[in-house]
Scaffold this motif. Structure first.
Motif, PDB file in Angstrom:
ATOM      1  N   ASP A  31       0.796  -1.229   0.000  1.00 37.22           N
ATOM      2  CA  ASP A  31       0.000   0.000   0.000  1.00 37.22           C
ATOM      3  C   ASP A  31       0.825   1.275   0.000  1.00 37.22           C
ATOM      4  O   ASP A  31       0.284   2.358  -0.192  1.00 37.22           O
ATOM      5  N   HIS A  32       2.136   1.155   0.257  1.00 35.85           N
ATOM      6  CA  HIS A  32       2.969   2.354   0.405  1.00 35.85           C
ATOM      7  C   HIS A  32       4.230   2.232  -0.452  1.00 35.85           C
ATOM      8  O   HIS A  32       4.948   1.230  -0.375  1.00 35.85           O
ATOM      9  N   ASN A  34       6.900   4.360  -0.304  1.00 35.42           N
ATOM     10  CA  ASN A  34       8.092   4.734   0.462  1.00 35.42           C
ATOM     11  C   ASN A  34       7.931   4.307   1.908  1.00 35.42           C
ATOM     12  O   ASN A  34       6.954   4.675   2.566  1.00 35.42           O
ATOM     13  N   ARG A 168       9.657   2.711  -5.847  1.00 38.29           N
ATOM     14  CA  ARG A 168       9.486   2.199  -4.490  1.00 38.29           C
ATOM     15  C   ARG A 168      10.806   2.285  -3.739  1.00 38.29           C
ATOM     16  O   ARG A 168      11.857   1.904  -4.274  1.00 38.29           O
ATOM     17  N   THR A 187       8.972  10.865   0.101  1.00 35.03           N
ATOM     18  CA  THR A 187       7.777  11.645   0.418  1.00 35.03           C
ATOM     19  C   THR A 187       6.676  10.673   0.805  1.00 35.03           C
ATOM     20  O   THR A 187       6.682   9.507   0.390  1.00 35.03           O
ATOM     21  N   ASP A 188       5.758  11.136   1.622  1.00 34.92           N
ATOM     22  CA  ASP A 188       4.654  10.269   2.040  1.00 34.92           C
ATOM     23  C   ASP A 188       5.182   8.974   2.653  1.00 34.92           C
ATOM     24  O   ASP A 188       4.761   7.868   2.286  1.00 34.92           O
ATOM     25  N   VAL A 189       6.117   9.082   3.557  1.00 39.22           N
ATOM     26  CA  VAL A 189       6.790   7.904   4.100  1.00 39.22           C
ATOM     27  C   VAL A 189       5.902   7.170   5.104  1.00 39.22           C
ATOM     28  O   VAL A 189       5.339   7.782   6.018  1.00 39.22           O
ATOM     29  N   HIS A 190       5.822   5.847   4.931  1.00 41.18           N
ATOM     30  CA  HIS A 190       5.143   5.005   5.922  1.00 41.18           C
ATOM     31  C   HIS A 190       6.212   4.419   6.843  1.00 41.18           C
ATOM     32  O   HIS A 190       7.165   3.796   6.378  1.00 41.18           O
ATOM     33  N   ARG A 191       6.037   4.583   8.116  1.00 38.62           N
ATOM     34  CA  ARG A 191       7.053   4.194   9.100  1.00 38.62           C
ATOM     35  C   ARG A 191       6.567   2.989   9.910  1.00 38.62           C
ATOM     36  O   ARG A 191       5.468   2.999  10.465  1.00 38.62           O
TER      37      ARG A 191
END
Length: 440
Positions: A31-32, A34, A168, A187-191
């Motif tokens: 779903d992410h 980055n 990615r 950008t728009d990083v999922h952690r």
């Protein structure tokens, strides 16, 4: 990834299921674009990012599709080993300093789907146009903080700038102590943060200290190894000279040890690690080079011969033991005037060593060097068959086997080695006569 393929991967890796962190990473990667993954050393980060990488690969694309950048050759080789065990059908190659560039150039002629490499060597290949970057869609920076810490900022910036089509990005680390550079374009990083809390760390890693009456602490280290009956131990020093001096001293006193540091030739490092991994050697003396990226199971003790400079260094050293579900102990040797670091006050227990403890038994394994490897079409099955048939060995007399590009290592039961070398003298493996001898 369908369940059938996932089950096949796990079966190839000989594990029953993904752990919580690996499963969460796999789901988040869908779903992410980055991501930053924070997880403790030894928790299974390699598989956590390799499965999403595999999901991103397309068999219809001929060029390189994914690039994994790592701070050390050892980590590169470890990741390559895991990917090969997954038996995906995709070509993979590694690029790192100390490896012949000509061999790597040959491996890159037919572009592998996945390239794993260190910043300096990857930069060299990209500048020489040995790597076609236009098709690379997935970028992973494993232990990215260590790459920055080691001064690879310029190389990383160059590599990232040479990847025009990346869609990615995943960064992994065992600490959160460093800022992510802007050139990475996250950008728009999922952690995902799976770093253990202090409460979670306690039961698995036991902390001890041993007081030494002598400033040198060498006698105390010798007594510790004897007291613990030679269980698998890594001893960390702050200087290469200390590593070699300690190794020589312990060997002169009858212990079976080896050493490992950055000034050694690549082949020497391979031999040292092979011996330690397969149990031919139970004590490895090293610098902080071994604090990251070495996948060596069942290490019982981490000994801090010299106190670590920082808490982060202490954490990474200790990450070599208490891996996954195993337990382990970290032991600090304190000379006169030395004190426990402030971050350990109240958490470590004093351990006493027996000055009269006797030498531990010698390891039951001895490592043989074989001057043939993957490039000679030799594999583990060939080596087992050769020693079983020609060396008259039973399966239980053959231990861990490692096959490299141009040479291999095999652990044999120590009591059988002389007889085996006599039996196989002048014999051929797969029709080719190769040198086989006790690894030095």
């Amino acid at each position: 990834m369908n369940q059938q393929l996932k089950d096949a991967l796990l079966a190839n890796l000989k594990i029953k299921e993904l752990n919580e962190m690996q499963q969460a990473t796999l789901e988040a990667a869908r779903d992410h674009a980055n991501m930053v993954l924070l997880s403790a050393t030894g928790s299974g980060k390699t598989l956590a990012f390799l499965i999403p990488v595999l999901e991103s690969l397309d068999k219809t694309i001929k060029g390189t599709q994914a690039l994994i950048i790592v701070p050390s050759r050892e980590l590169a080789l470890q990741i390559e080993d895991v990917f090969r065990k997954m038996a995906t059908g995709f070509k993979v190659t590694t690029c790192y300093g100390g490896h012949k560039r000509e061999i790597e150039e040959n491996n890159l002629l037919e572009a592998p789907a996945l390239i794993i490499g260190t910043p300096g060597r990857l930069t060299d290949h990209i500048r020489r146009e040995n790597i076609t970057t236009q098709t690379i869609r997935t970028l992973v920076l494993d232990e990215f903080d260590k790459s920055l810490e080691l001064g690879f900022l310029d190389e990383l910036s160059f590599i990232v700038g040479a990847l025009p089509a990346v869609e990615r990005r995943m960064l992994t680390s065992a600490t959160e102590a460093i800022e992510i550079p802007e050139f990475l374009g996250l950008t728009d990083v999922h952690r995902l943060d799976f770093l253990p809390t202090n409460e979670e760390q306690g039961p698995r890693l036991e902390l001890y200290y041993v007081n030494s009456e002598e400033k040198d602490k060498a006698d105390t280290l010798f007594q510790f190894i004897c007291t613990t009956a030679g269980r698998s131990t890594i001893v960390f020093c702050n200087h290469r000279e200390s590593v070699e001096r300690l190794n020589q001293m312990l060997q002169e006193r009858g212990l079976t040890t080896t050493f490992y540091h950055g000034s050694m030739e690549q082949r020497e490092r391979e031999v040292a690690l092979a011996k330690f991994r397969n149990g031919s050697i139970n004590t490895l003396i090293t610098t902080d080079l071994a604090a990251r990226g070495l996948d060596i199971p069942h290490i019982r003790y981490i000994v801090h011969y010299h106190l670590p400079a920082t808490e982060e260094t202490f954490t990474h050293r200790n990450g070599r033991t208490a891996r996954m579900e195993a337990s382990g102990a970290a032991v600090l040797l304190l000379g006169p005037g030395e004190r426990l670091p402030a971050y350990l006050q109240g958490t470590a227990t004093e351990m006493t060593v027996d000055p009269e403890a006797t030498l531990p038994e010698k390891p039951k394994w001895t490592t043989l060097f074989i001057a043939a490897g993957k490039k000679d079409k030799v594999n583990k099955v060939d080596i087992v068959g050769f020693f079983a048939q020609k060396g008259d060995l039973k399966k239980e007399d053959i231990g861990v086997i490692e096959v490299k590009d141009f040479f291999s290592f095999v652990a044999l039961r120590r009591s059988q080695v002389s007889h085996v070398l006599h039996l196989i003298k002048d014999l051929k493996i797969k029709g080719k006569k190769v040198k086989i001898a006790v690894a030095k």
